[in-house]
Design a protein around this motif. Structure first.
Motif, PDB file in Angstrom:
ATOM      1  N   TYR A   1      29.767  -2.144  -7.851  1.00  0.00           N
ATOM      2  CA  TYR A   1      30.839  -3.139  -7.777  1.00  0.00           C
ATOM      3  C   TYR A   1      30.453  -4.452  -8.461  1.00  0.00           C
ATOM      4  O   TYR A   1      31.288  -5.080  -9.118  1.00  0.00           O
ATOM      5  N   VAL A   2      29.194  -4.866  -8.273  1.00  0.00           N
ATOM      6  CA  VAL A   2      28.791  -6.198  -8.746  1.00  0.00           C
ATOM      7  C   VAL A   2      27.602  -6.163  -9.699  1.00  0.00           C
ATOM      8  O   VAL A   2      27.014  -7.212  -9.980  1.00  0.00           O
ATOM      9  N   GLY A   3      27.224  -4.995 -10.205  1.00  0.00           N
ATOM     10  CA  GLY A   3      26.092  -4.958 -11.114  1.00  0.00           C
ATOM     11  C   GLY A   3      25.866  -3.583 -11.711  1.00  0.00           C
ATOM     12  O   GLY A   3      26.419  -2.575 -11.248  1.00  0.00           O
ATOM     13  N   LEU A   4      25.048  -3.573 -12.770  1.00  0.00           N
ATOM     14  CA  LEU A   4      24.625  -2.336 -13.422  1.00  0.00           C
ATOM     15  C   LEU A   4      23.136  -2.173 -13.131  1.00  0.00           C
ATOM     16  O   LEU A   4      22.317  -2.960 -13.596  1.00  0.00           O
ATOM     17  N   TYR A   5      22.788  -1.137 -12.370  1.00  0.00           N
ATOM     18  CA  TYR A   5      21.457  -1.014 -11.792  1.00  0.00           C
ATOM     19  C   TYR A   5      20.632   0.024 -12.545  1.00  0.00           C
ATOM     20  O   TYR A   5      21.130   1.099 -12.905  1.00  0.00           O
ATOM     21  N   SER A   6      19.329  -0.294 -12.707  1.00  0.00           N
ATOM     22  CA  SER A   6      18.417   0.572 -13.449  1.00  0.00           C
ATOM     23  C   SER A   6      17.912   1.710 -12.559  1.00  0.00           C
ATOM     24  O   SER A   6      18.236   1.796 -11.370  1.00  0.00           O
ATOM     25  N   ASN A   7      17.049   2.564 -13.139  1.00  0.00           N
ATOM     26  CA  ASN A   7      16.590   3.759 -12.427  1.00  0.00           C
ATOM     27  C   ASN A   7      15.300   3.550 -11.644  1.00  0.00           C
ATOM     28  O   ASN A   7      14.907   4.421 -10.871  1.00  0.00           O
ATOM     29  N   GLY A   8      14.608   2.448 -11.860  1.00  0.00           N
ATOM     30  CA  GLY A   8      13.354   2.212 -11.148  1.00  0.00           C
ATOM     31  C   GLY A   8      13.589   1.625  -9.774  1.00  0.00           C
ATOM     32  O   GLY A   8      14.699   1.666  -9.229  1.00  0.00           O
ATOM     33  N   GLY A   9      12.512   1.045  -9.183  1.00  0.00           N
ATOM     34  CA  GLY A   9      12.651   0.384  -7.901  1.00  0.00           C
ATOM     35  C   GLY A   9      11.506   0.674  -6.969  1.00  0.00           C
ATOM     36  O   GLY A   9      10.485   1.262  -7.334  1.00  0.00           O
ATOM     37  N   PHE A  10      11.673   0.255  -5.717  1.00  0.00           N
ATOM     38  CA  PHE A  10      10.716   0.506  -4.640  1.00  0.00           C
ATOM     39  C   PHE A  10      11.198   1.733  -3.876  1.00  0.00           C
ATOM     40  O   PHE A  10      12.250   1.690  -3.220  1.00  0.00           O
ATOM     41  N   ILE A  11      10.429   2.809  -3.944  1.00  0.00           N
ATOM     42  CA  ILE A  11      10.915   4.124  -3.541  1.00  0.00           C
ATOM     43  C   ILE A  11      10.044   4.699  -2.428  1.00  0.00           C
ATOM     44  O   ILE A  11       8.822   4.538  -2.428  1.00  0.00           O
ATOM     45  N   PHE A  12      10.709   5.399  -1.483  1.00  0.00           N
ATOM     46  CA  PHE A  12       9.990   6.227  -0.518  1.00  0.00           C
ATOM     47  C   PHE A  12      10.873   7.429  -0.168  1.00  0.00           C
ATOM     48  O   PHE A  12      12.099   7.388  -0.347  1.00  0.00           O
ATOM     49  N   THR A  13      10.243   8.490   0.308  1.00  0.00           N
ATOM     50  CA  THR A  13      10.957   9.706   0.702  1.00  0.00           C
ATOM     51  C   THR A  13      10.803   9.918   2.197  1.00  0.00           C
ATOM     52  O   THR A  13       9.812   9.503   2.817  1.00  0.00           O
ATOM     53  N   LEU A  14      11.789  10.574   2.792  1.00  0.00           N
ATOM     54  CA  LEU A  14      11.750  10.885   4.219  1.00  0.00           C
ATOM     55  C   LEU A  14      10.965  12.170   4.450  1.00  0.00           C
ATOM     56  O   LEU A  14      11.077  13.114   3.659  1.00  0.00           O
TER      57      LEU A  14
ATOM     58  N   ASN B   1       0.828  -1.208   0.000  1.00  0.00           N
ATOM     59  CA  ASN B   1       0.000   0.000   0.000  1.00  0.00           C
ATOM     60  C   ASN B   1       0.863   1.259   0.000  1.00  0.00           C
ATOM     61  O   ASN B   1       0.864   2.033   0.938  1.00  0.00           O
ATOM     62  N   GLY B   2       1.612   1.439  -1.042  1.00  0.00           N
ATOM     63  CA  GLY B   2       2.449   2.624  -1.149  1.00  0.00           C
ATOM     64  C   GLY B   2       3.586   2.374  -2.113  1.00  0.00           C
ATOM     65  O   GLY B   2       3.858   1.242  -2.537  1.00  0.00           O
ATOM     66  N   SER B   3       4.267   3.462  -2.486  1.00  0.00           N
ATOM     67  CA  SER B   3       5.369   3.325  -3.444  1.00  0.00           C
ATOM     68  C   SER B   3       6.520   2.522  -2.878  1.00  0.00           C
ATOM     69  O   SER B   3       7.298   1.926  -3.629  1.00  0.00           O
ATOM     70  N   GLU B   4       6.648   2.490  -1.531  1.00  0.00           N
ATOM     71  CA  GLU B   4       7.745   1.708  -0.948  1.00  0.00           C
ATOM     72  C   GLU B   4       7.499   0.213  -1.057  1.00  0.00           C
ATOM     73  O   GLU B   4       8.426  -0.584  -0.910  1.00  0.00           O
TER      74      GLU B   4
ATOM     75  N   TYR C   1      11.178  15.014  -3.798  1.00  0.00           N
ATOM     76  CA  TYR C   1      12.614  14.846  -4.031  1.00  0.00           C
ATOM     77  C   TYR C   1      12.996  15.468  -5.370  1.00  0.00           C
ATOM     78  O   TYR C   1      12.487  15.051  -6.419  1.00  0.00           O
ATOM     79  N   PRO C   2      13.860  16.488  -5.382  1.00  0.00           N
ATOM     80  CA  PRO C   2      14.307  17.080  -6.654  1.00  0.00           C
ATOM     81  C   PRO C   2      15.455  16.259  -7.235  1.00  0.00           C
ATOM     82  O   PRO C   2      16.492  16.079  -6.597  1.00  0.00           O
ATOM     83  N   ASP C   3      15.264  15.765  -8.423  1.00  0.00           N
ATOM     84  CA  ASP C   3      16.263  14.878  -9.034  1.00  0.00           C
ATOM     85  C   ASP C   3      17.373  15.704  -9.671  1.00  0.00           C
ATOM     86  O   ASP C   3      17.420  15.894 -10.888  1.00  0.00           O
ATOM     87  N   PHE C   4      18.268  16.190  -8.813  1.00  0.00           N
ATOM     88  CA  PHE C   4      19.447  16.878  -9.318  1.00  0.00           C
ATOM     89  C   PHE C   4      20.563  15.901  -9.676  1.00  0.00           C
ATOM     90  O   PHE C   4      21.578  16.308 -10.229  1.00  0.00           O
TER      91      PHE C   4
END
Length: 642
Positions: free
Chosen positions: A196-209, A177-180, A360-363
């Protein structure tokens, strides 16, 4: 006869001595080259001002301060755990609930006095404004993405492979029940992260503080208790940005915790201090004028290269310098386009941030592209300095250097093949023998860099000796002997021998080049003449002619006066010496009396003279002939009397 040139000089009794003239084409080529060099130096100066205007020492100090705060600082609640010392999922939660929140939220002064926070915004180290909120993101892999050996299938029911984009888990989990708890696809222009061990994409399970420290603590505790991090978690990103108005710098921070399939945690961090707001101070506006000048130079270079391509066609692409010009122009165009894009994108991000400070500003994507841009500009400046060699190729030393490299190119290529065969053979040996135990040999790339360090003398011998007490010393000793003592000395010998041959060839062949110092001296003399601080060479010619006529007249008078003395000396010589030696004695006396007359033959045989000078020389010769006839007549009378 050709007219008297300005470079000619009058010597002796008005005889023109002509100095060797450099070829007109060589002087014209030198003049054109120097003019292009001066223009290019202006362009290079402008480029360097722009490049160094993007960086400052404040960037280093800001990075250092933030690195110490978020990477090396612990807290009492974290039991001494810092970001660098994270070794498990439990350590990660201790860091997130302790040092991370302490670094993000500065709500009290050093004497525990509560700070008045404007619009609920945190100021890190009291000077750096936290932009928006921090974001935490994780990537997971699916269960059953690896193969289990049949013997262990009854014991192991779950298997999570290393991170791959195809094995990424995008299904909802936990409370759902949420983006996280739900996968979020992000359409960002920022590049994928290479860890170190992988090439990671830009998506995922996200939450902000949240904006307050207490609410952030409660959210982190809630996620920890509900097992937000699982066995399938492969990486966690912590992103936040700040702005320091004192030095007009943005600081973008990314903390990365990788959870490899082997277990444990690998931590890394990227801290970028960049100047995204370009035009604030007067110096920034000066840089703006330099940017306009740079654009004009680039347009001029594009036109020049287009004209050369249209004129030379395929011949144009056979020159290395032309390819270098194309590279500089292309990189410059990309830099101009990125500058425009960055200015527009920063304005849009700031508008979004001011409208809603709880996002979150994606700078990070701007910072990452800014770093790539800085690297690109650094390469551009490097090649721009290298291009100076194109304009100083007329120098003898530079010609010798280029001739040496071109002459020994085939020998160096043959040597390089032999060198890298041995070098890579040792690299594979080191990787297979020490790769599982020594960090310097953990990957094949590390082996290559480590062997270059051995060649330079920067190497620790103890780890490879501990890893293999037999093959370690053998590997080290044979590698140093073969590569350092044999191959490198062969390489130096090839260069040294070729340079000696080129230098010997240049010593045999007479130099016909027009010296730069001569050209500069001519320009300086012409400037003095225009400023009326020095007379021109053409104005000096009449004075020198008249001076030569006066000298001729004085010489003739002196000859007439010396005739009686000459007759007396001749009488004395006739009495004291045999007849056979008298002509030689008279010749020597004549040389002493008239040294300038003896030089006429050598001068006229090597030089060209004008008609006026020839007439003057003819009159002088006639006068000498009359005087010699008088002397001979007197000598004949004297000999008859005897």
């Amino acid at each position: 006869m050709e007219p008297l040139m300005p470079e000619q000089r009058l010597s002796g009794a008005g005889v023109a001595v002509v100095k060797p003239q450099p070829s007109y084409s060589r002087e014209l080529e030198l003049r054109t080259t120097l003019r292009e060099l001066l223009i290019y130096i202006v362009f290079l100066t402008d480029l360097c001002i722009l490049t160094f205007g993007m960086v400052s020492t404040d960037m280093y100090y800001l990075n250092k301060v933030m690195s110490h705060l978020f990477l090396d600082t612990s807290s009492p609640e974290a039991d001494g755990v810092t970001f660098r010392s994270i070794g498990s999922i439990a350590d990660f939660w201790k860091f997130a609930e302790g040092p991370l929140l302490d670094g993000l939220y500065w709500d009290k002064w050093y004497n525990n006095v509560t700070l008045t926070i404007q619009k609920n915004s945190s100021r890190i180290y009291y000077e750096n404004l936290l932009l928006g909120v921090a974001q935490i993101r994780q990537l997971k892999v699916r269960n059953g993405t690896c193969s289990i050996y049949p013997y262990f299938q009854t014991l192991l029911k779950e298997c999570y492979c290393e991170y791959r984009y195809q094995a990424e888990d995008r299904s909802a989990f936990g409370l759902k029940n949420g983006s996280e708890w739900n996968y979020v696809s992000v359409s960002s222009l920022s590049p994928w992260y290479w860890g170190y061990v992988g090439l990671y994409s830009n998506g995922g399970f996200i939450f902000t503080l949240p904006k307050s420290k207490q609410e952030s603590m409660e959210k982190l505790v809630f996620l920890r208790q509900n097992s937000w991090l699982t066995r399938g978690t492969r990486v966690v990103f912590i992103d936040f940005s700040m702005y320091n108005a004192n030095i007009n710098l943005f600081c973008i921070i990314r903390l990365v915790a990788e959870f490899p399939a082997t277990g444990g945690v690998l931590t890394s961090s990227y801290i970028y201090s960049v100047k995204l707001l370009r035009y604030v101070t007067y110096y920034d506006y000066f840089l703006a004028s330099c940017e306009i000048t740079f654009c004009l130079f680039v347009i001029t270079f594009i036109i020049q290269q287009a004209i050369k391509i249209a004129k030379l066609k395929t011949e144009y692409f056979r020159s290395v310098w032309n390819w270098l010009d194309i590279l500089l122009v292309v990189i410059s165009i990309i830099a101009i386009a990125f500058n425009i894009y960055r200015t527009v994108e920063v304005s849009l991000l700031m508008e979004e941030l001011l409208s809603n400070s709880s996002v979150y500003p994606d700078f990070y994507f701007l910072a990452s592209w800014q770093v790539h841009y800085n690297n690109m500009i650094a390469v551009n400046v490097f090649f721009a300095w290298i291009k100076i060699f194109k304009y100083i190729s007329f120098n003898k030393t530079m010609t010798q250097l280029s001739s040496t490299l071109s002459r020994c190119a085939k020998d160096i290529i043959g040597f390089a093949i032999m060198f890298f065969i041995i070098f890579f053979a040792y690299a594979q040996l080191g990787y297979l023998v020490f790769g599982s135990q020594v960090d310097e040999f953990s990957t094949f790339q590390n082996c290559i860099f480590t062997q270059f360090r051995i060649v330079l003398g920067d190497f620790d011998f103890a780890p490879i000796e501990e890893a293999n007490s037999i093959l370690g010393p053998i590997y080290f000793i044979t590698f140093v002997f073969c590569v350092f003592f044999v191959l490198l000395n062969m390489f130096l010998a090839i260069i040294n021998d070729t340079y000696s041959e080129v230098k010997a060839d240049f010593a045999v062949i007479p130099s016909q080049e027009f010296a730069v110092s001569d050209f500069i001296r001519q320009v300086f003399n012409k400037a003095l003449v225009k400023l009326k601080l020095k007379k021109s060479e053409i104005d000096k010619i009449p004075e020198e002619k008249s001076l030569g006529i006066v000298k001729s007249t004085e010489s003739s008078a002196t000859t007439r006066k010396d005739i009686p003395r000459l007759s007396k000396e001749s009488t004395a010589d006739a009495k004291s010496y045999p007849k056979s030696s008298q002509p030689q004695k008279r010749k020597e006396n004549f040389r002493q009396k008239h040294p300038s007359a003896e030089d006429f033959g050598s001068v006229t045989s090597q030089s060209s003279i004008s008609p006026e000078e020839f007439q003057q020389l003819f009159r002088y010769t006639a006068e000498l002939e009359k005087e010699l006839e008088d002397v001979n007549r007197k000598l004949s009378k004297f000999m008859k009397k005897k």
